[in-house]
Every structure is written in C-alpha cells, then in structure tokens.
Design a protein around this motif. Structure first.
Motif, mmCIF file in Angstrom:
data_model
loop_
_atom_site.group_PDB
_atom_site.id
_atom_site.type_symbol
_atom_site.label_atom_id
_atom_site.label_comp_id
_atom_site.label_asym_id
_atom_site.label_seq_id
_atom_site.Cartn_x
_atom_site.Cartn_y
_atom_site.Cartn_z
ATOM 1 N N LYS A 114 42.598 38.508 35.924
ATOM 2 C CA LYS A 114 43.045 37.127 36.043
ATOM 3 C C LYS A 114 44.532 37.145 36.381
ATOM 4 C CE LYS A 114 43.221 32.705 33.607
ATOM 5 N NZ LYS A 114 42.894 31.963 32.354
ATOM 6 N N SER A 115 44.918 36.452 37.426
ATOM 7 C CA SER A 115 46.313 36.536 37.866
ATOM 8 C C SER A 115 46.718 35.231 38.537
ATOM 9 C CB SER A 115 46.475 37.697 38.851
ATOM 10 O OG SER A 115 45.640 37.495 39.986
ATOM 11 N N LYS A 116 47.994 35.189 38.940
ATOM 12 C CA LYS A 116 48.510 34.071 39.716
ATOM 13 C C LYS A 116 48.900 34.577 41.089
ATOM 14 C CE LYS A 116 50.235 30.839 36.240
ATOM 15 N NZ LYS A 116 51.412 30.042 35.794
ATOM 16 N N ILE A 117 48.425 33.872 42.110
ATOM 17 C CA ILE A 117 48.754 34.234 43.487
ATOM 18 C C ILE A 117 49.532 33.076 44.100
ATOM 19 C CG2 ILE A 117 47.842 34.870 45.753
ATOM 20 C CD1 ILE A 117 45.371 35.963 44.337
ATOM 21 N N ARG A 118 50.821 33.329 44.348
ATOM 22 C CA ARG A 118 51.729 32.289 44.844
ATOM 23 C C ARG A 118 51.693 31.048 43.946
ATOM 24 N NH1 ARG A 118 53.298 32.487 50.319
ATOM 25 N NH2 ARG A 118 53.504 34.684 50.913
ATOM 26 N N GLY A 119 51.603 31.296 42.624
ATOM 27 C CA GLY A 119 51.634 30.200 41.663
ATOM 28 C C GLY A 119 50.296 29.604 41.324
ATOM 29 N N ALA A 120 49.238 29.979 42.039
ATOM 30 C CA ALA A 120 47.908 29.420 41.768
ATOM 31 C C ALA A 120 47.083 30.426 40.979
ATOM 32 C CB ALA A 120 47.202 29.073 43.072
ATOM 33 N N VAL A 121 46.385 29.973 39.924
ATOM 34 C CA VAL A 121 45.564 30.841 39.086
ATOM 35 C C VAL A 121 44.333 31.294 39.860
ATOM 36 C CG1 VAL A 121 44.163 30.957 37.002
ATOM 37 C CG2 VAL A 121 46.363 29.756 36.957
ATOM 38 N N SER A 122 44.006 32.611 39.725
ATOM 39 C CA SER A 122 42.803 33.162 40.357
ATOM 40 C C SER A 122 42.021 33.939 39.313
ATOM 41 C CB SER A 122 43.180 34.073 41.533
ATOM 42 O OG SER A 122 42.020 34.506 42.209
ATOM 43 N N GLU A 123 40.757 33.539 39.111
ATOM 44 C CA GLU A 123 39.925 34.121 38.055
ATOM 45 C C GLU A 123 38.777 34.957 38.620
ATOM 46 O OE1 GLU A 123 39.929 30.911 34.578
ATOM 47 O OE2 GLU A 123 39.257 30.071 36.504
ATOM 48 N N GLY A 124 38.991 35.564 39.730
ATOM 49 C CA GLY A 124 37.944 36.388 40.336
ATOM 50 C C GLY A 124 38.242 36.642 41.792
ATOM 51 N N MET A 125 37.219 37.062 42.534
ATOM 52 C CA MET A 125 37.414 37.355 43.946
ATOM 53 C C MET A 125 36.114 37.083 44.697
ATOM 54 S SD MET A 125 38.577 41.001 45.592
ATOM 55 C CE MET A 125 38.437 41.338 47.346
#
Length: 812
Positions: A114-125
């Motif tokens: 779980k991470s932030k990409i350019r400020g947006a939360v991403s919970e998978g791929m």
C-alpha cells in the motif's frame, strides 16, 4: 529421480500427504534429497484476483496516470493508481492485492505494498500479462470477458497447475525405483504391513486391441546377446502436435522439456513404468524392416543432436534395410525420429543387455534417461505393457490407429528367478524376529510371488524387474528395508575386536609420520589412485606392460592405476599454483600399483611416502629475505624424518632417472633402497603444466616401518667432558663431493667425532681453475676424559693426510 507427487498419488490406494510420502520413501531406502513446489506460472498467481473497474478518474498531479476504484468482491472498493492507457470503467481485470508477489517476464520479482503515488493512495495493482508471467506484451492491462466472476482467484481463472516434486536418490542397485510405479510399489509394501488388501493402481491396458495380421514392419534380431527381446507396433494416421496441458505440466515438473505429443508420451511412459520407448517415423524405416545388429567399425552415424559419431564394433544399432537409425538404448538418429510431418509411427519397446548399453554410452559420452535405466537393468517382461500403455495414449491424444499385431521377438526368454528363503536366515541376518504374516505381506507388496511355504522356508518367484534380488540374502535385505532399519534392535553392549597387530602398527606409523611432517609445515593430500596413461609414459623406468589398465575407465584421463604417486602430486602442485598458491609443501602416503610382466592377473602393490616442495622456503616476512626452496630444503626434510624414525648410517649416492634431473638415493646395507629424492626435470614439470622448480622425494613405507619398529629410544647421560671444535679449509677438485669428505671423516674419527658441518663453499678468485674450497667444522668429544691437543692434532693430521692421498685435497 524426480517424482511428481500428483502423479505418484494416482498409483496409491490411499491418500497420503507430501510429508508422509517422503517419509515412507526414505524409510524404505529411497532417500528424499529435496521437496519443492512446481507451478506452471512462477508464484502461482497467489494474491491475484479478478476485479471490476467501477470508477476511473484522471490523476490530479500526473497526466499519464489514472485513479481507479476497483471491486474485488470483498465488499470494499480498492483505490488503485494505474498507468495503463487502456484502463476504463466497467472492465474486468486482474488485480494484484497488497502482499502479492509478482514475477515479471525478464525482471526481478517484487511485492505489492500500500503506497502513495504522486499523493494518491494505491492499494494494489491492475496487471498486464508480462507483469504476472503470462506473456510478453506490455501494451496495456489484461481485459477479461465481461462474464468473468468478480473475486475469482486468478490461478483458477487461468487454470494454473501446481504440483510438488519429490526428488529421491536412486542407488545403482535399484533401477526398479527409477519410475513412479516402482516408487509407489515400495510405499504400498510399507503400508501393507499395517493394512490388508492394498493394491497398486496400475493403469489398465486391457482396452488395447489390434488385428491378428502382421504389421507392415518386420523385426529381425541378429545379436540376441545384446538384445534378448524386441517388441514393436505400427501406428498410422498419427497427428503430431502439441501435447495436452496435463502431459506438458507433468514433464515440466520433473525437469523434462515437452517436444511433441508422440515424444512426450514415450517420455511419460518411461517415467511412469521405467521402460524406455523410442518412436520412429515409420516412413523412414526403409524396406519396412528393423534389424537389431552391430555395424562395421568406423561406420559414421549422425545422432539426434546433429553430431557425427564414429561407431565401434560393439555398438548395438537399430537399423533399417539400408543403414543405422538409432544407437540402441542410448540415443536416436537425426533422420529417423518423429517430426511435425510424421504420419505413421513405429513404436519400439525393447530389452537390451545392460553391459552393451553401458559400454556404448561410455564410449560416446552419452548419458540419457534411457541409457540410465538400460545400463542398470530393465524388466524384460515389461516391454509389452509399456508398449500398450503408450499406444492407448497415442490413440487418445494423437488419433493414432494400430495397424497389424504387435511384433514381439523373444527367442530365448529370460528364465524365471526362484529362490528359497529360510526363515532362520531372516532372523540370523536381521537380528530380529519378523512375524511370518508381515514377511508375506512385504514380499507380496513388492511384487514377489510366494510359490510355497513350509515350516522352515518360503519358495518365492522374484519378478525380473528386481534386478538386484538374485540370492537369499537379497530377499532378507528387501524384508529388512521395508520392515524398517529403525526396528533393528541395538545391543546394550557393543563388542570391539582389535585389528591384527600389523594393521595397528601401520596406523601408528602413519599417525606418527603424518604428525612429524605436519609439524614441519607439510600439508597432507589425498589423491585419486587413477591417473592418465600419458603421464605414466613420462617415466621410462615403468614399462607399459607394468601398467594396470582399467577396462572401463570412467574418464579417458583416468585409465590406469598409478604406478607412482609422482603425477598425482604434480597435479595438485599445478592446481594450487594456477590458483595463486605457489608456496607448497605436500605429502601423501598411499599405494602404488604395477602389473607383473608376463604373468596375467598378478600385481604388485607397494605403499610409498612422497614429498613435494615448490615455491618459497619461508613465508614472506620483514625479518627474512625471500629465498626459493632448493635441494637442501628437501634433503633436510628427508634427513629429519629418517632421524625421527631412528634410521641412521644410510649411505648416499648420486641419483637421476627419467623424471629426476639430479638427486640422491639413500640405501642401507640391510634394507636396500630407502629413499630417492631430487629435482624434477623441467620437461616433466612442463608436461604437467608447471613452470617452476619442484623437488620430489619417494620413500619406501614398508622399509621405514620395519626400521621404526626396531628402533628403541635410548637415553644417554649429559656429557661430563667438554667438546672441541676444529676447522679446515680444503681446496679440492670440483668433482669431489661433500659426502666423500664426510665419509672419510667419520671413518677416521670413529667414536670421537660427534659432528661435521659444511659452513662455506667458495669458487673463484685466487683458486686454481676447476677447483673449489670447502670450509668444514669438526666436533670432537670423549666420554672417558678431556681430549688433549695432542690427541686432536694427531687425529686432524691423519685426516688431512687421507684427504690429500685419496681426494687430492690441499689446505687453503
């Protein structure tokens, strides 16, 4: 042997876990070396599910990224940032959830967090096919059909096959276990001890039928010793193509590469039954005739790998009417195998003599799955079962149609093996009482038929696939192996029988000598007792008729037993120098072997102690000037060892031979030659890939051991009277050796001379040409009183006179 747990389980009447299966295999003698998972896609797509993109919005801070909300069937939508250009709302996609590990094609594995990409939360791929190992395309994410269920595991959707592979160590005497059915048989025999009625689930071949007429291809065996049985079947209308997934996955799991459905079926049956098969393109069988024979020495043949090989007179070949097609039991030919154009197949299932296959396999350096089994022995009664099993699979998978009856040429059937097994023998050898009902269960489970039973013995028929069971003792071994070596009782007391005195003395001598040499900076080496004959040819003293040649060498470079330890040690010197370890002091005590010329089957085995010295004499240090080892380095080691063993009074003589450029030989009047040592000739060293000086000594262990056994340590009082030193500087001819001076001094000095030392050698200015100067010191002492100058001067005068008369010496 790699076993597919999934396939192995199909032959067992009861389900077993992987762990229990591996445990039973090990207990029955098939040691399990490894257990590992097999997946058609690495990682098995664990943690990946089918999801639906519910919403898609543009990322606020990145033009090429999208922010999506994805439903994976958990009741909570996941926020996932996606960079694929083709992502859209409403799509069914593959989602890698947090914690999943991806194995991309051509890249390193990575885990989803779980991470932030350019400020947006991403919970998978949301995945593309190359990111999960399903393909090489990275054009965009995978879009699935609309009716794909949300939340369905990706492994289930893509039908990812998984298996567990059990790798066992097959000993040379167990070719029957080099297949799945053979391994399953051992498991059932073990389980049968506790359970009744367990049977091996053999695939049924009763549905196989053929016509009664002869098939298009005839078979002729010219060499029945090499090929006692040959079975074959003609199949027409064969559709060669890709194998079904279950077959490809089975082969991949055990480490084989799928080729085409015909070849894959032959490999499957081989790994299932242990019987090698070979599929010929029937249209390549010229003259519609298969002839099993040897070809003329030197016949050229191109094998399946494209290599042209020169056949030997003992290479058994499968030929057609015009020439060879296959090396029997070893490797196929380039032009006779099945291809995508093959329509008709001639399927071979044969029994070849293990000795013939082993000889051919070694001579050509070819090791195949077929030769591995034929070399150790296959089942002559199993050719037809394997042939029918493969034919049924080809009918099912390839659409093949048998034409004509099976050809089965078996001129002299292998006799059945009937053995009497005494019950008392079982107890006496195993050391335990195995109940009779359990003995019968084990034997029956292993496929051994009990013909009759009396109060004293069983009469059994051993199946021919049990190639290692030929005697009563072998049957006892089979019973104990399956019953469990863990059940053999241990005595509370352990008996000890010391070896013969000579053996104990030899061990004591070895330990004593090795300890002395190790303390002197030598390292012990243990080398192969086989060497290359080309090395032995460098030693002219050992004639070729004295070589002990190996009939079937494991390597062309290990073809004779060593007649000397010299070359084994030089190999070690070369290897160490090539690995930047040039300063060496090595020793080995081992046997040498020679044949007695003119007397077949008579050999001489001698034990030798050998030393090798090369490189610097002392380790590099600020205190010492670097100096190379030399002749006197070696001589000091030999002299020290002989003195340590209590050997004195040996005579020294100059020595050289075909490998020693110069050196000395030590002899004793009683034992003869004790040791030879010196400098290795440069041509010998270069032949062994050594470009440096090597010093070598060879000592006779038997003579040293005899001398050591007779040596008693004697104690002497501390001298009461002082010693006296006298020095001499003598000019002598260069032909005069120091040993000559020493010998004269010891004869003249008798009991008074306690030591002599050469402390200087000079050649050059102020000396006549052809001469040198030796400076020697002499130590005199008497145990009866203090020596007077008169006594010493008289002794020195006599000594000088002898030097002058016998050696032409003069005082300097």
């Amino acid at each position: 042997m790699k076993l597919s747990y999934k396939q192995l389980s199909t032959y067992l009447p009861v389900p077993l876990s992987v762990e229990r299966t591996a445990e039973i295999l090990t207990l029955t003698g098939l040691e399990v070396e490894d257990i590992f998972a097999f997946e058609t896609v690495k990682g098995g797509l664990q943690g990946m599910v089918v999801g639906q993109v519910v919403e898609k919005d543009k990322h606020p801070d990145a033009d090429r990224l999208s922010v999506t909300r994805v439903d994976i069937g958990t009741g909570t939508l996941l926020d996932i940032v996606c960079g694929a250009p083709n992502v859209a709302a409403g799509q069914k996609v593959i989602v890698a959830t947090v914690g999943a590990t991806l194995y991309p094609v051509g890249g390193e594995p990575f885990s989803i967090k779980k991470s932030k990409i350019r400020g947006a939360v991403s919970e998978g791929m949301i995945c593309a096919e190359d990111e999960i190992g399903l393909g090489e395309s990275h054009a965009g994410i995978m879009v699935l059909p609309e009716d794909t269920p949300i939340g369905m595991p990706a492994a289930e959707y893509f039908r990812i096959d998984t298996d567990t592979v059990i790798e066992t160590n097959i000993t040379p005497n167990r070719p029957d276990a080099a297949c799945h059915i053979g391994s399953a048989r051992d498991i059932i025999a073990y389980l049968g001890i506790e359970a009744d009625g367990l049977q091996l689930n053999l695939p049924d071949v009763s549905a196989f039928t053929t016509g009664s007429n002869a098939g298009p291809v005839q078979v002729e065996i010219e060499n029945t010793e090499a090929c006692p049985r040959y079975s074959g079947l003609y199949l027409k209308n064969v559709k060669v193509g890709e194998s079904p997934d279950w077959l490809k996955n089975f082969l991949l799991a055990i480490g084989l590469r799928p080729i085409n459905n015909v070849v894959d079926i032959t490999n499957f049956v081989l790994m299932e039954t242990g019987q090698p098969l070979h599929a010929f393109d029937a249209d390549a069988v010229k003259g519609n005739k298969v002839i099993v024979k040897t070809c003329a020495e030197g016949t050229l043949f191109v094998t399946l790998d494209g290599t042209e090989r020169r056949l030997g007179a003992s290479d058994l070949m499968i030929c057609n009417a015009s020439g060879p097609m296959c090396i029997a039991g070893v490797f196929g030919g380039l032009h006779s195998g099945t291809t995508e154009k093959t329509v008709n197949v001639f399927l071979e299932s044969a029994y070849f003599n293990p000795s013939w296959v082993r000889r051919t396999s070694k001579s050509h350096g070819l090791k195949t799955d077929s030769s591995f089994r034929f070399e150790r022995g296959t089942d002559p009664e199993g050719t037809l079962y394997a042939l029918k099993r493969a034919a049924l699979l080809m009918q099912e998978i390839c659409g093949a149609e048998p034409e004509g009856a099976i050809v089965d040429v078996y001129p002299t059937p292998v006799p059945e093996r009937v053995i009497s097994l005494r019950k008392a023998k079982i107890a006496s050898v195993s050391g335990m009482e195995i109940p009779g009902d359990i003995c019968k269960k084990i034997l029956t489970g292993l496929g051994i038929e009990i013909r009759s039973e009396s109060s004293e013995a069983y009469e059994v028929r051993v199946p021919l696939f049990k190639t290692d069971v030929t005697r009563e003792i072998d049957l006892v071994e089979e019973l104990v192996r399956v019953y469990g070596l863990n059940n053999v009782p241990l005595n509370k007391t352990i008996g000890y029988t010391p070896g013969p005195r000579g053996e104990r003395e030899a061990i004591r001598f070895y330990k004593k000598t090795a300890a002395f040499l190790s303390a002197g900076g030598f390292n012990e080496i243990l080398t192969n007792s086989l060497i290359h004959s080309k090395n032995a040819a460098l030693m002219a003293e050992v004639k070729e008729e004295e070589w002990v040649k190996v009939i079937n060498p494991i390597s062309s470079e290990l073809d004779i037993m060593r007649p000397t330890l010299l070359f084994s040690g030089l190999d070690v010197v070369a290897r160490n120098r090539n690995h930047k370890s040039p300063d060496l002091r090595l020793f080995e005590m081992a046997n040498t072997y020679k044949a007695v010329p003119g007397k077949p089957d008579q050999y001489i085995q001698d034990e030798k102690l050998c030393l090798w010295i090369s490189g610097a004499e002392n380790p590099e240090s600020w205190r010492n000037t670097a100096a190379p080892s030399g002749f006197y380095t070696l001589k000091a080691a030999v002299d020290g060892l002989l003195q340590f063993l209590g050997i004195e009074g040996q005579e020294a003589a100059e020595y050289q031979d075909s490998v020693l450029e110069y050196g000395l030989e030590y002899r004793s009047k009683k034992a003869g030659s004790l040791a030879v040592f010196g400098h290795i000739r440069s041509k010998t060293a270069e032949a062994m890939d050594i470009k440096a000086d090597v010093w070598y000594a060879e000592l006779d262990v038997k003579k040293l051991q005899q001398a050591d056994a007779q040596h008693a340590i004697r104690f002497r009082e501390i001298p009461k009277y002082p010693s006296v030193r006298r020095d001499l500087a003598l000019v002598v001819s260069k032909d005069v050796k120091y040993t000559q001076l020493e010998d004269i001094a010891r004869k003249k000095g008798k009991k008074l001379l306690r030591g002599i030392n050469l402390f200087d050698v000079y050649e050059g200015k102020n000396l006549p040409e052809g001469t040198r100067s030796y400076a020697l010191s002499y130590i005199f002492m008497s145990e009866e009183g203090t020596l007077t100058d008169e006594t010493i001067d008289g002794l020195m005068k006599e000594l000088i006179g002898t030097y002058e008369s016998e050696l032409g010496a003069r005082l300097r």
